[in-house]
Every structure is written in C-alpha cells, then in structure tokens.
Design an enzyme around this catalytic site. Structure first.
Site, short mmCIF file in Angstrom:
data_model
loop_
_atom_site.label_atom_id
_atom_site.label_comp_id
_atom_site.label_asym_id
_atom_site.label_seq_id
_atom_site.Cartn_x
_atom_site.Cartn_y
_atom_site.Cartn_z
N ASP A 191 0.88 -1.16 0.00
CA ASP A 191 0.00 0.00 0.00
C ASP A 191 0.92 1.22 0.00
O ASP A 191 1.62 1.47 0.98
CB ASP A 191 -0.90 0.00 1.24
CG ASP A 191 -1.90 1.14 1.26
OD1 ASP A 191 -1.67 2.16 0.57
OD2 ASP A 191 -2.92 1.04 1.97
N LYS A 226 -1.49 15.04 -10.32
CA LYS A 226 -0.61 14.81 -11.46
C LYS A 226 0.29 16.02 -11.75
O LYS A 226 1.43 15.86 -12.19
CB LYS A 226 -1.43 14.41 -12.69
CG LYS A 226 -2.14 13.07 -12.52
CD LYS A 226 -1.17 11.96 -12.14
CE LYS A 226 -1.83 10.61 -12.02
NZ LYS A 226 -0.88 9.52 -11.69
N TYR A 253 -7.67 15.20 -9.14
CA TYR A 253 -6.79 14.35 -9.94
C TYR A 253 -5.69 15.20 -10.60
O TYR A 253 -4.51 14.83 -10.60
CB TYR A 253 -7.60 13.61 -11.00
CG TYR A 253 -6.81 12.61 -11.79
CD1 TYR A 253 -6.38 11.41 -11.22
CD2 TYR A 253 -6.46 12.85 -13.12
CE1 TYR A 253 -5.65 10.48 -11.95
CE2 TYR A 253 -5.73 11.92 -13.86
CZ TYR A 253 -5.33 10.74 -13.26
OH TYR A 253 -4.60 9.83 -13.99
#
Length: 267
Positions: free
Chosen positions: A58, A156, A152
């Site tokens: 993880d 990124k 998101y």
C-alpha cells in the site's frame, strides 16, 4: 554481467503489468507491487523464467515501502536499478460534490505515495548510479487543469513537480528522474466512473468526446525510454503531445478551450 532490476508499483494490471512484462522480456529482474495480489500473480504468469518477484504494498504506508524495497533488493541480488511510481487512482467530478474521503484517498495514493516511494528508493538508486532511474507516472491531466478533475489534476501536476525537483536535487548523485504523461490509455482506470455519484464510465466519456485511446504498450515503451533516456517529461499519445505543445506556446487558447469545455479531460 550483473542483471539489472526494476521495482514497479501498481503492477497488478494496466501500465504496471505492461511495463513489467516489457522489462522482463528485455532481460531485467522485475518486481511488481500492488494491493491486488491476484492481479500481481497474473502479471507474473506472463513473465517467463525466475527473474521476477511480487509483494503486497500500500503506497500510502511509508514503513511498508522500506519493507518491500528491502525484500525486492534481496531477491534481486542486492540491487535496485530503477523504481517506477505507477500506482494511482482516478477521481473526477465537481469539487463541491466530492466526499472528503475521496479527496484524501486520491491525494494519498497519487501524490503522497510518489513522495514516499522516491524517499524510500533514494539509497538504492544512489548505490546503483549512474544508470539508475526514478520514473513517476504523471498524466496529461498534469499538463492542463480540466473542469471536473481538480483533485486528480492536482496530484498529477504534483507528480510532475516532484519529478522536476528531484531531477535537480539528485543530479549530483547522477540518478535519472523522469515523469511519463499519458493521455487516455486502455487500462482498467477507464472502466471507472471517477466518483461515487456518477454512473457513466470514463471510457464512454472519452469516446463521446472523439478522443483517442492508446494501447498500454505505448506507455510501457515510454517507461523504457525514460529509464534509459535524458529527458524530464515523456508525453504519450496524440492528446498528451498536443496539450503539452499548446500549453507551452498557446496558453491563452488552452485556457479558453478549457473554460468552455463541459467535459473533463485527463488520463
């Protein structure tokens, strides 16, 4: 000749699997890490020979990173030549409607996981430099911020920033650092809906927008180039390359297009 080794997160499917199988086919000792144990075993089935390893990880767990890398290094003859921070999830939808849990999970996996991976990998990559590499999986969503993808895109953009910072920070150690920026790639991520309040698959939205979906093998080749190359960013797919060009040379036009767009763009 010493066999080189590569450790890839998110190796249970998609880009991670394709990258692992490509490097293995070209003679590398390959390690895959994921929370999807069944997926990792499927990845290993596609790799001939014994130069392979899999372990549950993880990426949000900093201590688990140390344990996984130590176990992989032991299996690979005591060395790690490349690490690919590929594990990631997609999160989309209006920021006002996202649950805090969804925001935290995306930030923790996509960004914090990359930072933890880089930190844990550093001593191994320093020991095998020059020629060692850290490759971080970014996205076209890290080039231009799109409506409905604030979280998101934040992760990124952050991945690209981490790569750029470490490219400078690790230059004295002669460790290669790069980010790979795919647009829409044919992986399980496209089968998701982006958030809990949507029933429409990302894949359907991409097709409706008339955008291309590139084969996952194209990203695997970009990872190979990043490990062996000298560039900082590797753009994969026509959408990613067009976006990078336009954002650099026509930022005003890109902003206008994004502000007029009702549908989000991204990996």
């Amino acid at each position: 000749m010493t066999q080189r080794s590569i450790f890839i997160t998110g190796g249970g499917s998609g880009i991670g699997r394709a990258s692992a199988q490509l490097f293995a086919a070209r003679g590398w000792f390959v390690g895959v890490a994921d929370i999807n144990e069944a997926g990792m075993q499927e990845t290993l089935v596609g790799i001939a020979g014994e130069a392979k390893w899999a372990g549950r990880l993880d990426v949000r767990d900093r201590a688990a990173w140390d344990e996984s890398l130590a176990a992989f290094a032991a299996a690979a003859g005591g060395r790690i030549d490349a690490v690919v921070n590929n594990a990631g999830i997609g999160t989309g939808g209006s920021l006002a409607e996202l649950d805090p849990e969804e925001i935290d999970r995306c930030l923790d996996i996509n960004l914090k996981g990359v930072l933890y991976g880089a930190q844990a990998a550093y001593p191994y990559l320093k020991a095998t430099a020059p020629g060692s590499a850290l490759v971080n999986m970014a996205s076209a969503a890290g080039i231009a911020g799109s409506a409905g993808m604030s979280v998101y895109c934040a992760t990124k953009f952050g991945v690209r920033a981490v790569s750029e910072s470490l490219d400078a920070e690790w230059a004295p150690d002669r460790i290669t650092v790069a980010s790979v920026c795919p647009a829409f790639i044919d992986t399980p991520l496209l089968n998701g809906t982006g958030n809990r309040k949507s029933n429409e698959q990302i894949r359907d939205r991409v097709k409706a927008a008339g955008l291309e979906i590139s084969p996952v093998s194209h990203v695997a080749e970009a990872v190979w180039e990043a490990v062996h190359g000298t560039k900082l960013d590797y753009f994969v797919g026509p959408t990613s390359r067009r976006m990078a060009f336009a954002k650099r040379w026509m930022p005003g036009k890109v902003r206008k297009q994004l502000r007029n767009s009702l549908r989000p763009l991204g990996q």
